[in-house]
Every structure is written in C-alpha cells, then in structure tokens.
Design an enzyme around this catalytic site. Structure first.
Site, PDB file in Angstrom:
ATOM      1  N   TYR A 192       0.829  -1.203   0.000  1.00 22.56           N
ATOM      2  CA  TYR A 192       0.000   0.000   0.000  1.00 22.56           C
ATOM      3  C   TYR A 192       0.864   1.254   0.000  1.00 22.56           C
ATOM      4  CZ  TYR A 192       0.869   1.305   4.880  1.00 22.56           C
ATOM      5  OH  TYR A 192       1.450   1.720   6.039  1.00 22.56           O
ATOM      6  N   LEU A 217      12.018   1.703   6.041  1.00 18.75           N
ATOM      7  CA  LEU A 217      11.343   2.125   4.818  1.00 18.75           C
ATOM      8  C   LEU A 217      12.068   3.354   4.275  1.00 18.75           C
ATOM      9  CD1 LEU A 217       8.727   1.636   3.049  1.00 18.75           C
ATOM     10  CD2 LEU A 217       7.753   3.561   4.292  1.00 18.75           C
ATOM     11  N   GLU A 232      13.467   2.580  12.963  1.00 20.26           N
ATOM     12  CA  GLU A 232      12.445   3.574  12.606  1.00 20.26           C
ATOM     13  C   GLU A 232      11.246   3.456  13.528  1.00 20.26           C
ATOM     14  OE1 GLU A 232      10.804   2.839   8.675  1.00 20.26           O
ATOM     15  OE2 GLU A 232      10.783   0.694   9.022  1.00 20.26           O
ATOM     16  N   LYS A 284       6.552  -1.807   1.481  1.00 24.73           N
ATOM     17  CA  LYS A 284       5.480  -1.165   2.251  1.00 24.73           C
ATOM     18  C   LYS A 284       4.297  -2.125   2.252  1.00 24.73           C
ATOM     19  CE  LYS A 284       3.611   3.381   3.216  1.00 24.73           C
ATOM     20  NZ  LYS A 284       3.688   3.151   4.659  1.00 24.73           N
TER      21      LYS A 284
HETATM   22  N1  PDD Z   1       3.703   5.349   6.970  1.00 25.33           N
HETATM   23  N2  PDD Z   1       8.415   3.950   8.153  1.00 25.33           N
HETATM   24  C1  PDD Z   1       7.269   3.240   8.199  1.00 25.33           C
HETATM   25  C2  PDD Z   1       7.285   1.880   8.793  1.00 25.33           C
HETATM   26  C3  PDD Z   1       6.089   3.785   7.652  1.00 25.33           C
HETATM   27  O1  PDD Z   1       4.954   3.073   7.675  1.00 25.33           O
HETATM   28  C4  PDD Z   1       6.125   5.090   7.093  1.00 25.33           C
HETATM   29  C5  PDD Z   1       4.916   5.725   6.479  1.00 25.33           C
HETATM   30  C6  PDD Z   1       7.339   5.799   7.088  1.00 25.33           C
HETATM   31  C7  PDD Z   1       7.450   7.167   6.457  1.00 25.33           C
HETATM   32  O2  PDD Z   1       7.328   7.091   5.067  1.00 25.33           O
HETATM   33  P1  PDD Z   1       6.788   8.307   4.192  1.00 25.33           P
HETATM   34  O3  PDD Z   1       7.622   9.474   4.532  1.00 25.33           O
HETATM   35  O4  PDD Z   1       6.995   7.864   2.776  1.00 25.33           O
HETATM   36  O5  PDD Z   1       5.361   8.507   4.566  1.00 25.33           O
HETATM   37  C8  PDD Z   1       8.460   5.179   7.607  1.00 25.33           C
HETATM   38  C9  PDD Z   1       2.496   5.881   6.376  1.00 25.33           C
HETATM   39  C10 PDD Z   1       2.287   7.333   6.644  1.00 25.33           C
HETATM   40  C11 PDD Z   1       1.321   5.015   6.777  1.00 25.33           C
HETATM   41  O6  PDD Z   1       1.560   3.893   7.172  1.00 25.33           O
HETATM   42  O7  PDD Z   1       0.186   5.418   6.651  1.00 25.33           O
END
Ligand code: PDD
Length: 282
Positions: free
Chosen positions: A20, A195, A171, A138
């Site tokens: 996703y 990620l 993270e 993801k």
């Molecule tokens: N989550 N690390 C993890 C495990 C994440 O699920 C996310 C993002 C990030 C940050 O990634 P980005 O900057 O591309 O949003 C790092 C999104 C916001 C979610 O799960 O809805």
C-alpha cells in the site's frame, strides 16, 4: 465508509498479502504522487505482484475518488492485494490483484505536538529483519509495527522507535527518525532495515539545500538519548518534533534546526500545490 466491500477470500484480508501507499492531499493536489507510485510498484514487485494498471490510470482513480468524496485536504490510501482466491499460499490461486483507493478527510495532529514535541519510546519489539520481511516493502502486513505501537502506547508515548535485530535504531511504526548532533542531521541508513520514506528523502534534500550537514548511518539508543534535537517524519504528519525519549528529555521545545526544516518542508508543499494547480489549469 460502509459501502465499499471486499471479499473474505481476498488474500489481503486472509494473509496481509499486499502492499500500500499513504498519500497526502493538500488543497486538492496530491503531494509527490510520482514518488509514491514508484514505491508502490517497487513494493509490489518485491512480493511478485504485477500491477497491470499504468500510473496514469492510478492517478485518475485517485483524483476521481477525491472528487466523488469532495475531499480537498485528505488522506489517500492505495491498497493492492494479491487478489481473491481460495485459501492457500500459492499466488496462482489469485489471478487478479485487488486494487482499492480510499480517501478520507485529513485530521491534523494537535498544534501543541508541533510546538512542544512528543514523547517516543524505544520498544523491546525489534523491527522486522531485512532478510525475513524487508521493511523496504510497504507491506499490508503491519503486525510488527502494531505490537511495537501497543508497547509504546502503554508507556504514554506517541510513537514507538524500533531497533533492528543488531540493536541499531531503525524507525518508528509509521515514521522515520532523525536527530541532530553537533549540527549534523543524522538518520539510519537504508541498510539498517527501514522504509525509504518519501518525507525522509525530502528532508535530506532540504538539509542539502540549506547547507546542513547530514549523515546516514548506524546509530544506537545512546546516540539519540544524547542528541540536541530529534524528530520523526512521515507523509501525513510531516515533521514531528520529539522532546522526550523514554525518560530522557531532549530540550523543552521544538529545536531550532527542526523548525528550519519544517518551514522549508512547508515551502516545498506550497510550491508543489502551486505547480499542481497550474498543471491542472485550476
Ligand atoms: N507510513 N516507516 C514506516 C514503517 C512507515 O509506515 C512510514 C509511512 C514511514 C514514512 O514514510 P513516508 O515518509 O513515505 O510517509 C516510515 C504511512 C504514513 C502510513 O503507514 O500510513
């Protein structure tokens, strides 16, 4: 919310078998669409799901959903699952991936979080081992993050910070982590097993543009306990200052460089909206 239905035989539901993306919409313009789509395709290919729709079609589906819901400030989620098929692990049971776009009105964090910062907890649950389930995917399977979040919430923390299997800072459950030490912006490198956050990349670019030294590497809890400033980042919340890690206080308010980066991030968003509106002729 209650009308869009999915089969109980969807392998996303049965096994968390899918990928996703979460996107943020500002003033009707999707921020960094291309970057999110690129990552969606990469995640899908890492678990051998073939997305047959071209990015253009996905973009149209997102804008159509936003229009149908009349959402301008929104959270958008694109889900791609293995598809519907009999129970069993063989991908061949699912001839066609399920593709879903969700949009909902954006709900911001309270302003005080950005002014005073939040507390995070370094949890016992370790981030998935890269060699088992690569955090670069993801994935819809979020159990690792959920059990970490439960642990952090029990400690009154806003976010859990997970270490990798070797004990290096990895993270958050839905965010990347940054800290400042001696005016250098530090964040775990991708090799640690995190990620490759889109917000993370934007922040590293901004640091470059502002002449702030940055370093991607392997860091320990000691490093962040002793940091001058700490923040977490993601697409929906942008840059969230951290002023408490476990019982260790990191300053009393949002740090100076964190503020600079947040301001520059907002400027990038504004520019993106302006360009988006010009392109769509709005
Ligand atoms: N989550 N690390 C993890 C495990 C994440 O699920 C996310 C993002 C990030 C940050 O990634 P980005 O900057 O591309 O949003 C790092 C999104 C916001 C979610 O799960 O809805």
């Amino acid at each position: 919310m209650h009308k869009a239905l999915t089969s109980v035989f969807d392998h996303g539901f049965l096994y968390g078998d899918g990928v996703y993306e979460t996107l943020r919409v500002y003033k009707g313009v999707v921020f960094k669409f291309d970057e999110h789509i690129e990552r969606l395709f990469r995640s899908a290919s890492m678990i051998r799901i073939n997305i047959s729709r071209p990015p253009r079609e996905i973009k149209d589906a997102v804008y159509k959903t936003l229009k149908a819901n009349n959402h301008k400030e929104a959270y958008v989620r694109i889900n791609v699952t293995r598809g519907v098929g009999d129970i069993g692990l063989d991908p061949e049971l699912c001839p066609k991936p399920t593709f879903v776009v969700i949009s909902k009105p954006f709900k911001a964090l309270p302003k005080s979080c950005y002014e005073k910062g939040v507390k995070v907890a370094i949890v016992k649950v370790r981030r998935n081992f890269k060699g088992a389930l690569d955090p670069m995917i993801k994935s819809l399977n979020f159990l690792n993050n959920i059990i970490a979040y439960i642990e952090a919430k029990a400690q009154g923390a806003y976010e859990a910070i997970m270490l990798n299997y070797k004990g290096y800072i990895a993270e958050g459950t839905t965010s990347n982590i940054f800290f400042l030490k001696n005016n250098t912006l530090c964040t775990p490198d991708l090799g640690v097993g995190v990620l490759d956050g889109i917000t993370r990349n934007i922040i590293l670019d901004i640091a470059d543009e502002l002449g702030i030294k940055s370093k991607e590497g392997k860091f320990t809890p000691e490093d962040i306990y002793n940091a001058d400033e700490v923040f977490v980042s993601n697409t929906t919340k942008e840059i969230v200052p951290v002023t408490m890690i476990d019982d260790v206080k990191i300053g009393s308010r949002t740090g100076k460089i964190t503020k600079m980066l947040s301001k520059a991030y907002k400027k990038k968003v504004a520019e993106h909206i302006r360009q988006g509106k010009v392109r769509s002729g709005k």
